[in-house]
Scaffold this motif. Structure first.
Motif, PDB file in Angstrom:
ATOM      1  N   SER A  64      -8.770  -0.846   5.958  1.00  0.00           N
ATOM      2  CA  SER A  64      -8.705  -0.682   4.505  1.00  0.00           C
ATOM      3  C   SER A  64      -9.659  -1.674   3.859  1.00  0.00           C
ATOM      4  O   SER A  64      -9.773  -2.815   4.297  1.00  0.00           O
ATOM      5  N   ILE A 102       0.849  -1.203   0.000  1.00  0.00           N
ATOM      6  CA  ILE A 102       0.000   0.000   0.000  1.00  0.00           C
ATOM      7  C   ILE A 102       0.882   1.250   0.000  1.00  0.00           C
ATOM      8  O   ILE A 102       0.676   2.169  -0.797  1.00  0.00           O
ATOM      9  N   LYS A 103       1.878   1.270   0.882  1.00  0.00           N
ATOM     10  CA  LYS A 103       2.776   2.425   0.999  1.00  0.00           C
ATOM     11  C   LYS A 103       3.521   2.690  -0.307  1.00  0.00           C
ATOM     12  O   LYS A 103       3.693   3.835  -0.713  1.00  0.00           O
ATOM     13  N   ASP A 104       3.934   1.614  -0.990  1.00  0.00           N
ATOM     14  CA  ASP A 104       4.690   1.745  -2.241  1.00  0.00           C
ATOM     15  C   ASP A 104       3.795   1.991  -3.457  1.00  0.00           C
ATOM     16  O   ASP A 104       4.293   2.121  -4.574  1.00  0.00           O
ATOM     17  N   GLY A 105       2.495   2.016  -3.258  1.00  0.00           N
ATOM     18  CA  GLY A 105       1.568   2.265  -4.364  1.00  0.00           C
ATOM     19  C   GLY A 105       1.328   1.058  -5.253  1.00  0.00           C
ATOM     20  O   GLY A 105       0.786   1.189  -6.345  1.00  0.00           O
ATOM     21  N   LYS A 106       1.731  -0.123  -4.794  1.00  0.00           N
ATOM     22  CA  LYS A 106       1.528  -1.332  -5.590  1.00  0.00           C
ATOM     23  C   LYS A 106       0.136  -1.907  -5.408  1.00  0.00           C
ATOM     24  O   LYS A 106      -0.304  -2.743  -6.184  1.00  0.00           O
ATOM     25  N   THR A 109      -3.821  -0.383  -4.039  1.00  0.00           N
ATOM     26  CA  THR A 109      -4.570   0.777  -3.586  1.00  0.00           C
ATOM     27  C   THR A 109      -5.908   0.353  -2.991  1.00  0.00           C
ATOM     28  O   THR A 109      -6.711  -0.276  -3.682  1.00  0.00           O
TER      29      THR A 109
END
Length: 89
Positions: free
Chosen positions: A56, A41-45, A47
């Protein structure tokens, strides 16, 4: 959201039950750890469809697509895991 007012509440509930997954469900489906999910999630892989605090929600279709990608990557970068699985069958 007026564009969704015409959809019956029963259909909305059915969609949510069948197509929206929580973080623990996503972890189980993807066969990953909680820290790995957080990193994705943090790395945008990955969403979330909705995030509120520590909660989430994910669309099942997005997770299934990511699962296929992870399987492909595991085959490429961890061939010993695939071989081990085949020997256990």
């Amino acid at each position: 959201m007026k564009e969704f007012e015409y959809i019956k509440p029963e259909l909305k509930r059915k969609f949510i039950r069948e197509c929206v997954l929580t973080s623990p469900e996503a972890i189980e489906l993807l066969e990953i750890s909680r820290p790995r999910l957080s990193a994705m999630i943090k790395d945008g892989k990955l969403t979330p469809a909705k995030k509120s605090g520590a909660t989430s929600l994910f669309l099942k279709d997005d997770l299934l697509q990511k699962k296929e990608e992870l399987i492909t990557l595991r085959k490429k970068y961890r061939p010993w895991e695939i071989t081990k699985e085949n020997h256990n069958e």
